[in-house]
Design an enzyme around this catalytic site. Structure first.
Site, mmCIF file in Angstrom:
data_model
loop_
_atom_site.group_PDB
_atom_site.id
_atom_site.type_symbol
_atom_site.label_atom_id
_atom_site.label_comp_id
_atom_site.label_asym_id
_atom_site.label_seq_id
_atom_site.Cartn_x
_atom_site.Cartn_y
_atom_site.Cartn_z
ATOM 1 N N LYS A 186 0.838 -1.212 0.000
ATOM 2 C CA LYS A 186 0.000 0.000 0.000
ATOM 3 C C LYS A 186 0.870 1.257 0.000
ATOM 4 O O LYS A 186 2.065 1.200 0.323
ATOM 5 C CB LYS A 186 -0.902 -0.008 1.236
ATOM 6 C CG LYS A 186 -0.122 0.065 2.545
ATOM 7 C CD LYS A 186 -1.023 -0.178 3.754
ATOM 8 C CE LYS A 186 -0.212 -0.155 5.037
ATOM 9 N NZ LYS A 186 -0.984 -0.631 6.191
ATOM 10 N N ARG A 227 -11.295 0.639 14.329
ATOM 11 C CA ARG A 227 -11.039 1.322 13.064
ATOM 12 C C ARG A 227 -11.844 0.541 12.039
ATOM 13 O O ARG A 227 -13.052 0.468 12.150
ATOM 14 C CB ARG A 227 -9.511 1.284 12.823
ATOM 15 C CG ARG A 227 -8.963 2.334 11.927
ATOM 16 C CD ARG A 227 -7.453 2.231 11.782
ATOM 17 N NE ARG A 227 -7.025 0.961 11.192
ATOM 18 C CZ ARG A 227 -5.772 0.673 10.830
ATOM 19 N NH1 ARG A 227 -4.817 1.559 11.011
ATOM 20 N NH2 ARG A 227 -5.464 -0.488 10.304
ATOM 21 N N TYR A 243 14.491 30.218 7.990
ATOM 22 C CA TYR A 243 13.305 30.973 8.388
ATOM 23 C C TYR A 243 13.225 31.108 9.901
ATOM 24 O O TYR A 243 13.477 30.148 10.636
ATOM 25 C CB TYR A 243 12.037 30.265 7.897
ATOM 26 C CG TYR A 243 11.811 30.408 6.411
ATOM 27 C CD1 TYR A 243 11.608 31.652 5.823
ATOM 28 C CD2 TYR A 243 11.789 29.280 5.592
ATOM 29 C CE1 TYR A 243 11.396 31.773 4.464
ATOM 30 C CE2 TYR A 243 11.568 29.386 4.230
ATOM 31 C CZ TYR A 243 11.375 30.646 3.670
ATOM 32 O OH TYR A 243 11.158 30.763 2.333
ATOM 33 N N MET A 292 10.897 24.402 2.105
ATOM 34 C CA MET A 292 10.122 23.578 1.177
ATOM 35 C C MET A 292 11.016 22.746 0.259
ATOM 36 O O MET A 292 10.750 21.571 0.010
ATOM 37 C CB MET A 292 9.186 24.461 0.338
ATOM 38 C CG MET A 292 8.217 23.655 -0.497
ATOM 39 S SD MET A 292 7.152 24.685 -1.526
ATOM 40 C CE MET A 292 6.053 25.395 -0.328
HETATM 41 C C1 LIG Z 1 -0.283 -1.647 6.849
HETATM 42 C C2 LIG Z 1 -0.939 -2.905 7.252
HETATM 43 C C3 LIG Z 1 -0.192 -4.050 7.544
HETATM 44 C C4 LIG Z 1 1.309 -4.053 7.600
HETATM 45 O O1 LIG Z 1 1.738 -3.556 8.832
HETATM 46 P P1 LIG Z 1 3.299 -3.533 9.171
HETATM 47 O O2 LIG Z 1 3.371 -3.073 10.555
HETATM 48 O O3 LIG Z 1 3.890 -2.560 8.200
HETATM 49 O O4 LIG Z 1 3.789 -4.909 8.936
HETATM 50 C C5 LIG Z 1 -0.857 -5.230 7.793
HETATM 51 N N1 LIG Z 1 -2.196 -5.275 7.790
HETATM 52 C C6 LIG Z 1 -2.960 -4.191 7.539
HETATM 53 C C7 LIG Z 1 -4.430 -4.309 7.563
HETATM 54 C C8 LIG Z 1 -2.362 -2.969 7.280
HETATM 55 O O5 LIG Z 1 -3.115 -1.890 7.039
#
Ligand SMILES: *Cc1c(COP(=O)(O)O)cnc(C)c1O
Length: 376
Positions: A33, A131, A265, A313
């Site tokens: 992801k 969640r 800055y 930036m």
């Molecule tokens: C991001 C995610 C993972 C991976 O988690 P890590 O700590 O990076 O191994 C596994 N399961 C779900 C549902 C996630 O959103």
């Protein structure tokens, strides 16, 4: 070299996959992801598949669709599925979807009716993250799923949940979440919907909690060679993980300044003695955290040079020291595996109150990714 580049070592992806494969008999899902945690979706996914990943996992359906469009045929789960997503493409492209509600289930089934395709679904259970995942109305969802399975309208591929505190292996909450998942799985079996796959473990659980491995381990941060939590689990090095991303940049300019020079800055930093400053051609637009302090910096001309003043930036300034041999145009390492003496993502994370996950994931699209195959 361009002004900034992220080198992605695909041999390290293989090594980090081999590591987890040596620790479990479960199937491995490579989590890709968020542009593969900033490392580049397609090259990382292909490297993971070639190195033996059984599954790929994305949050967004768009990411999964992009994987299919690149020709990858490995099973994929997309687990963030709000109403109104492009479920027709998911069905066409054989992408597994996660469901947490009756509403999403209905929408997917509606799309599948029009297409004569049987959706492959994983039910997410909320066991404590509050969640994603179904919570109080799980029974209603299960009953509906049971009816759809019986009439061959859906294929229930998996039941899964997510740990809240896997990076604290001693916490009671881990076993509570696992046993709640077991309860839901046996409830599903009672109504005749035996899923093929049960999954819960993320990287931290994969490394510390064998009991949680179940049928699939979701290997995320570990794939990228980073520790899920350096305080409780140790560094990449202690875990035998190989950091995959090395971030490099150029020194735009090296200049000598006198004691008392203000930097950046807000003139928040003032030099305490005559020194040389290096201007690095990256900034918060590239994902360099604006609130990073002098506990991070770059490695150049054989030494560390700490950040001085605020990150802007497109640029930040480092204090090279008066004796530095660094010159305008030199290449610097912003972070890497630390083997040459450079800062690590863990040090950058500490310098801005974050975690290594965020440091790599936020490296932005202006920074080209270059793919290498360095065996170490
Ligand atoms: C991001 C995610 C993972 C991976 O988690 P890590 O700590 O990076 O191994 C596994 N399961 C779900 C549902 C996630 O959103």
């Amino acid at each position: 070299m361009s002004r900034a580049v992220a080198e992605i070592n695909l041999s390290a992806i293989k090594s980090n996959l081999d590591l987890i494969k040596s620790k479990t008999k479960s199937q491995i899902l490579a989590v890709v992801k968020a542009n593969a945690y900033g490392h580049g979706l397609i090259p990382v996914a292909k490297a993971a598949v070639e190195s033996g990943a059984d599954w790929l996992g994305t949050a967004l359906l768009e990411e999964a669709i992009e994987l299919r469009k690149s020709g990858i045929s490995t099973p994929i789960i997309a687990w963030l599925t709000p109403l109104g997503e492009d479920f027709r493409s998911a069905l066409e492209m054989n992408i597994d979807l996660s469901i947490s509600s009756l509403e999403v289930l209905e929408e997917i089934v509606l799309a599948s009716n029009q297409m004569n395709k049987v959706p492959r679904l994983h039910i997410e259970i909320d066991t404590g993250m509050s969640r994603g995942g179904v919570r109080d109305d799980w029974e209603r969802l299960f009953i509906q799923v049971g009816e759809l399975v019986k009439s061959n309208k859906i294929n229930l591929v998996g039941i899964w949940t997510h740990f809240a505190r896997a990076d604290e292996p001693e916490e009671q909450m881990n076993s509570t979440q696992l046993s709640q998942l077991y309860d839901r799985v046996s409830a599903s079996e009672k109504i005749g919907i035996k899923p093929e796959f049960i999954h819960i473990a993320n990287s931290a659980a994969a490394l510390t909690n064998k009991q949680s491995h179940q049928s699939i381990v979701r290997w995320g941060i570990g794939l990228y060679g980073l520790s899920p939590d350096i305080n409780s689990l140790g560094s990449s090095k202690t875990l035998n993980l190989q950091p995959v991303m090395k971030l490099k940049a150029k020194l735009n300019l090296v200049k000598q300044v006198e004691a008392g020079a203000t930097v950046g800055y807000g003139a928040t930093a003032v030099t305490t003695k005559d020194t040389k400053l290096g201007v690095v051609a990256m900034g918060y637009a590239d994902g360099i955290p604006r609130n990073a302090n002098s506990n991070a910096g770059v490695f150049v001309a054989g030494k560390r040079a700490a950040i001085i003043g605020r990150v802007s930036m497109d640029q930040f300034v480092v204090d090279l020291g008066i004796d530095s041999l660094a010159k305008t145009g030199d290449e610097v390492i912003v972070f890497g595996d630390g083997s040459a003496g450079e800062y690590t993502t863990d040090e950058w994370a500490k310098a801005c109150g974050s975690i290594n996950y965020e440091i790599v994931t936020r490296i932005g699209p202006r920074v080209p990714r270059i793919y290498t195959y360095e065996r170490t």
